[in-house]
Design a protein around this motif. Structure first.
Motif, mmCIF file in Angstrom:
data_model
loop_
_atom_site.group_PDB
_atom_site.id
_atom_site.type_symbol
_atom_site.label_atom_id
_atom_site.label_comp_id
_atom_site.label_asym_id
_atom_site.label_seq_id
_atom_site.Cartn_x
_atom_site.Cartn_y
_atom_site.Cartn_z
ATOM 1 N N TYR A 9 1.021 33.399 0.927
ATOM 2 C CA TYR A 9 1.448 32.334 1.364
ATOM 3 C C TYR A 9 0.897 31.008 1.087
ATOM 4 C CZ TYR A 9 3.920 35.831 4.315
ATOM 5 O OH TYR A 9 4.658 36.739 4.608
ATOM 6 N N VAL A 10 -0.365 31.309 0.795
ATOM 7 C CA VAL A 10 -1.365 30.041 0.356
ATOM 8 C C VAL A 10 -0.830 29.377 -0.947
ATOM 9 C CG1 VAL A 10 -3.580 29.218 -0.419
ATOM 10 C CG2 VAL A 10 -3.530 30.703 1.497
ATOM 11 N N ILE A 11 -0.532 30.615 -1.999
ATOM 12 C CA ILE A 11 0.018 30.170 -3.135
ATOM 13 C C ILE A 11 1.604 29.447 -3.068
ATOM 14 C CG2 ILE A 11 0.675 31.045 -5.501
ATOM 15 C CD1 ILE A 11 -1.630 33.002 -5.305
ATOM 16 N N VAL A 12 2.247 30.080 -2.192
ATOM 17 C CA VAL A 12 3.689 29.816 -2.148
ATOM 18 C C VAL A 12 3.901 28.666 -1.098
ATOM 19 C CG1 VAL A 12 6.006 30.879 -1.857
ATOM 20 C CG2 VAL A 12 4.481 32.114 -3.331
ATOM 21 N N VAL A 13 3.397 28.703 -0.438
ATOM 22 C CA VAL A 13 3.803 27.741 0.885
ATOM 23 C C VAL A 13 2.670 26.444 1.052
ATOM 24 C CG1 VAL A 13 4.385 27.527 3.201
ATOM 25 C CG2 VAL A 13 5.001 29.417 2.065
ATOM 26 N N ILE A 14 1.449 26.931 1.328
ATOM 27 C CA ILE A 14 0.383 26.027 1.869
ATOM 28 C C ILE A 14 0.011 24.935 0.588
ATOM 29 C CG2 ILE A 14 -1.731 25.649 2.744
ATOM 30 C CD1 ILE A 14 -0.074 26.929 4.651
ATOM 31 N N PHE A 15 -0.320 25.345 -0.609
ATOM 32 C CA PHE A 15 -0.706 24.712 -1.631
ATOM 33 C C PHE A 15 0.684 23.668 -1.929
ATOM 34 C CE2 PHE A 15 -1.059 23.923 -6.316
ATOM 35 C CZ PHE A 15 -2.078 23.172 -6.266
ATOM 36 N N PRO A 16 1.739 24.085 -2.286
ATOM 37 C CA PRO A 16 2.803 23.191 -2.610
ATOM 38 C C PRO A 16 3.040 22.177 -1.617
ATOM 39 C CG PRO A 16 3.364 25.349 -3.195
ATOM 40 C CD PRO A 16 2.167 25.436 -2.329
ATOM 41 N N LEU A 17 3.154 22.385 -0.111
ATOM 42 C CA LEU A 17 3.047 21.747 1.023
ATOM 43 C C LEU A 17 2.151 20.425 0.882
ATOM 44 C CD1 LEU A 17 5.099 20.669 3.244
ATOM 45 C CD2 LEU A 17 4.043 22.351 4.532
ATOM 46 N N VAL A 18 0.846 20.990 0.423
ATOM 47 C CA VAL A 18 -0.133 19.699 0.766
ATOM 48 C C VAL A 18 0.039 19.053 -0.632
ATOM 49 C CG1 VAL A 18 -2.884 19.762 0.314
ATOM 50 C CG2 VAL A 18 -1.912 21.425 1.926
ATOM 51 N N LEU A 19 0.218 19.884 -1.675
ATOM 52 C CA LEU A 19 0.226 18.857 -2.933
ATOM 53 C C LEU A 19 1.489 17.899 -2.760
ATOM 54 C CD1 LEU A 19 -0.513 18.704 -5.959
ATOM 55 C CD2 LEU A 19 0.963 20.260 -6.607
ATOM 56 N N THR A 20 2.607 18.542 -2.048
ATOM 57 C CA THR A 20 3.827 17.435 -1.691
ATOM 58 C C THR A 20 3.338 16.279 -0.968
ATOM 59 O OG1 THR A 20 5.215 19.083 -2.007
ATOM 60 C CG2 THR A 20 6.100 17.050 -1.085
ATOM 61 N N SER A 21 2.396 16.549 -0.322
ATOM 62 C CA SER A 21 2.054 15.508 0.989
ATOM 63 C C SER A 21 0.838 14.416 -0.024
ATOM 64 C CB SER A 21 1.294 15.858 2.001
ATOM 65 O OG SER A 21 0.037 16.541 1.677
ATOM 66 N N VAL A 22 0.089 14.912 -0.871
ATOM 67 C CA VAL A 22 -0.651 14.210 -1.852
ATOM 68 C C VAL A 22 0.090 13.342 -2.831
ATOM 69 C CG1 VAL A 22 -2.624 14.313 -3.288
ATOM 70 C CG2 VAL A 22 -2.554 15.804 -1.348
ATOM 71 N N MET A 23 1.101 13.849 -3.388
ATOM 72 C CA MET A 23 1.839 13.003 -4.209
ATOM 73 C C MET A 23 2.885 11.850 -3.659
ATOM 74 S SD MET A 23 3.560 16.217 -6.366
ATOM 75 C CE MET A 23 4.711 15.201 -7.429
ATOM 76 N N ILE A 24 2.697 11.728 -2.262
ATOM 77 C CA ILE A 24 3.946 10.543 -1.793
ATOM 78 C C ILE A 24 2.997 9.272 -1.767
ATOM 79 C CG2 ILE A 24 4.462 9.651 0.436
ATOM 80 C CD1 ILE A 24 5.269 12.495 1.523
ATOM 81 N N PRO A 25 1.817 9.068 -1.785
ATOM 82 C CA PRO A 25 1.423 7.866 -2.330
ATOM 83 C C PRO A 25 1.418 7.440 -3.380
ATOM 84 C CG PRO A 25 -0.317 9.065 -0.712
ATOM 85 C CD PRO A 25 0.913 10.014 -1.222
ATOM 86 N N LEU A 26 1.693 8.284 -4.452
ATOM 87 C CA LEU A 26 1.680 7.890 -5.767
ATOM 88 C C LEU A 26 2.914 7.112 -6.098
ATOM 89 C CD1 LEU A 26 0.745 11.207 -7.604
ATOM 90 C CD2 LEU A 26 -0.609 9.304 -7.189
ATOM 91 N N VAL A 27 3.711 6.888 -5.099
ATOM 92 C CA VAL A 27 5.081 6.192 -5.392
ATOM 93 C C VAL A 27 4.603 4.606 -5.689
ATOM 94 C CG1 VAL A 27 5.477 5.787 -2.737
ATOM 95 C CG2 VAL A 27 7.352 6.122 -4.588
ATOM 96 N N PHE A 28 3.626 4.331 -5.097
ATOM 97 C CA PHE A 28 3.277 2.804 -5.207
ATOM 98 C C PHE A 28 2.706 2.630 -6.456
ATOM 99 C CE2 PHE A 28 2.941 3.747 -0.707
ATOM 100 C CZ PHE A 28 3.739 2.712 -0.185
ATOM 101 N N LEU A 29 2.391 3.614 -7.292
ATOM 102 C CA LEU A 29 1.681 3.379 -8.695
ATOM 103 C C LEU A 29 3.063 3.242 -9.927
ATOM 104 C CD1 LEU A 29 -1.217 5.632 -8.823
ATOM 105 C CD2 LEU A 29 -0.952 3.302 -8.111
ATOM 106 N N ILE A 30 4.189 3.703 -9.310
ATOM 107 C CA ILE A 30 5.292 3.470 -10.162
ATOM 108 C C ILE A 30 5.864 2.100 -10.334
ATOM 109 C CG2 ILE A 30 7.784 4.413 -10.531
ATOM 110 C CD1 ILE A 30 7.159 6.829 -9.113
#
Length: 427
Positions: free
Chosen positions: A251-272
């Motif tokens: 579950y860490v590999i399939v659920v937790i890590f992708p969800l945390v990574l998605t949350s960290v990727m959201i602020p990157l939209v301001f660098l586009i």
């Protein structure tokens, strides 16, 4: 000749000895078979088997009928957290004393016999609270009866029972489930029935380790014990307590890590870059991936939640963060569009309006100025316009970086508080 005669005599003696031993063994076996046949004939004529009389008819009112159940837990097969059901693979050793089937060993020289289940009285034993076909335990076709009248059997199968699954710390959760084996048929006489439970698992030292037939699944067994409920009458009702821990690596590999990574990727939209026009499509992709997590959580969580799962809190925070980032992008885009429009208006006004050295106006109301006299002024204003454009560009970049660091800092603080300041990761 003497040596040959001696060898012949030894051979004849050996043959005679083995023959005598065979006759004795055959006589012993024949005697055992005869005693077994006499015992079976005697038992089948007894009222306890002819009428399938219950065990409580052969004891006094003050003597209870003891039913012992030893459960060896082999594996936790499945945990249905939506329906809140647990299925285990187990081996049951069930036994009780029926004095109507006892005999004297001296008369029959037989310690135990096998009797068909269809001829015997059987206690109705079930699982509390069971589910569907596992509510009542099915006995095998034959039972073992010893000289004291103790009846025993082994039942191998699956047992399903209800369990309240607490998913607050999912998938780092440890569940504790209670289930009992009980007797639910009243006797003919007012004789109490007592249930004695004993639990075994691979945690005990007397069980063989590294069983080649054991398959470890999603859940790891932590503890398996027997507890008691004390009644007002002084009696105690036993029940099993099963404690198990979920294997969380998947579950860490399939659920937790992708969800945390998605949350960290959201602020990157301001660098586009805004000119690329990919900011809104990037956020749409983020929301699509978050919807997949939302569908997954709705499929694995029970409908009756006693507490809010930490995983649901993380998903809600990601949705709120994405919504705030989308609003910020819309505000930045509209603000930049307004600044560009203002800059173009200023440039257009500076290119059309000039200063006149005299107060004379032409027919159209415009000043008459020579090109030589306006050239330095135009150059100055062009430089000033370029400076304004660069200032607006720098201001937009600073705003994007400020929003990026603000949203990223808030996300990091939230993740640190959720993962380390709470007891989510503690099991």
């Amino acid at each position: 000749m003497t040596s040959k005669s001696a060898m012949l005599m030894r051979l004849i003696s050996t043959v005679c000895c083995f023959s005598c031993l065979g006759l004795v063994t055959a006589d012993v076996n024949s005697s055992f078979v005869q005693d077994y046949e006499r015992l079976m004939a005697d038992l089948l004529k007894r009222p306890a088997l002819v009428h399938r009389m219950p065990a409580d008819l052969f004891v006094s009112n003050t003597e209870p009928v003891d039913i012992s159940v030893t459960l060896y837990l082999a594996e936790v097969v499945q945990v249905d957290q939506v329906e809140q059901l647990v299925t285990i693979a187990c081996l049951l050793y069930i036994g009780w004393t029926h004095k109507g089937l006892a005999w004297d060993v001296d008369n029959y020289s037989t310690q135990a016999v096998l009797l068909d289940t269809e001829h015997m009285w059987l206690p109705q034993i079930g699982v509390w609270v069971g589910y569907k076909e596992s509510m009542v335990i099915d006995f095998p076709v034959s039972l073992l009866v010893n000289a004291s009248g103790f009846v025993s059997c082994k039942v191998v199968g699956y047992v399903t029972f209800r369990c309240k699954i607490d998913v607050q710390k999912y998938p780092f959760d440890t569940q504790s489930c209670n289930f009992g084996i009980y007797y639910f048929e009243d006797g003919v006489q007012k004789v109490p029935f007592k249930m004695h439970l004993n639990g075994l698992s691979d945690l005990q030292e007397n069980v063989v380790k590294n069983d080649p037939y054991s398959v470890k699944g999603e859940w790891t067994l932590v503890n398996f014990t027997v507890a008691y409920i004390s009644l007002e009458s002084g009696d105690q009702i036993p029940y099993f307590v099963l404690t198990m821990r979920r294997q969380r690596l998947y579950y860490v590999i399939v659920v937790i890590f992708p969800l945390v990574l998605t949350s960290v990727m959201i602020p990157l939209v301001f660098l586009i870059p805004e000119k690329s026009g990919e900011q809104m499509s990037y956020m749409a992709t983020i929301f699509t991936s978050t919807a997949i997590f939302l569908s997954y959580i709705s499929n694995v969580m029970p409908k009756s939640l006693s507490s809010t799962p930490f995983l649901a809190i993380l998903l809600t925070e990601v949705l709120i963060e994405g919504f705030c980032a989308t609003l910020a992008i819309l505000w930045v885009v509209r603000r930049n569009a307004y600044m560009k429009k203002t800059q173009r208006h200023c440039q257009t006004s500076e290119g059309q309006v000039t200063l006149a050295p005299s107060d004379e106006l032409n027919v159209k109301g415009q000043s008459q100025v020579s090109p030589a006299s306006t050239s330095p002024l135009r150059q100055h204003r062009e430089v000033q316009s370029r400076d304004i454009g660069q200032y607006i560009f720098v201001l937009r970049c600073q705003l994007d970086f400020c929003l990026f660091f603000l949203l990223l800092s808030a996300q990091i603080v939230f993740l640190v508080c959720l993962l380390f300041a709470t007891d989510w990761l503690r099991s």
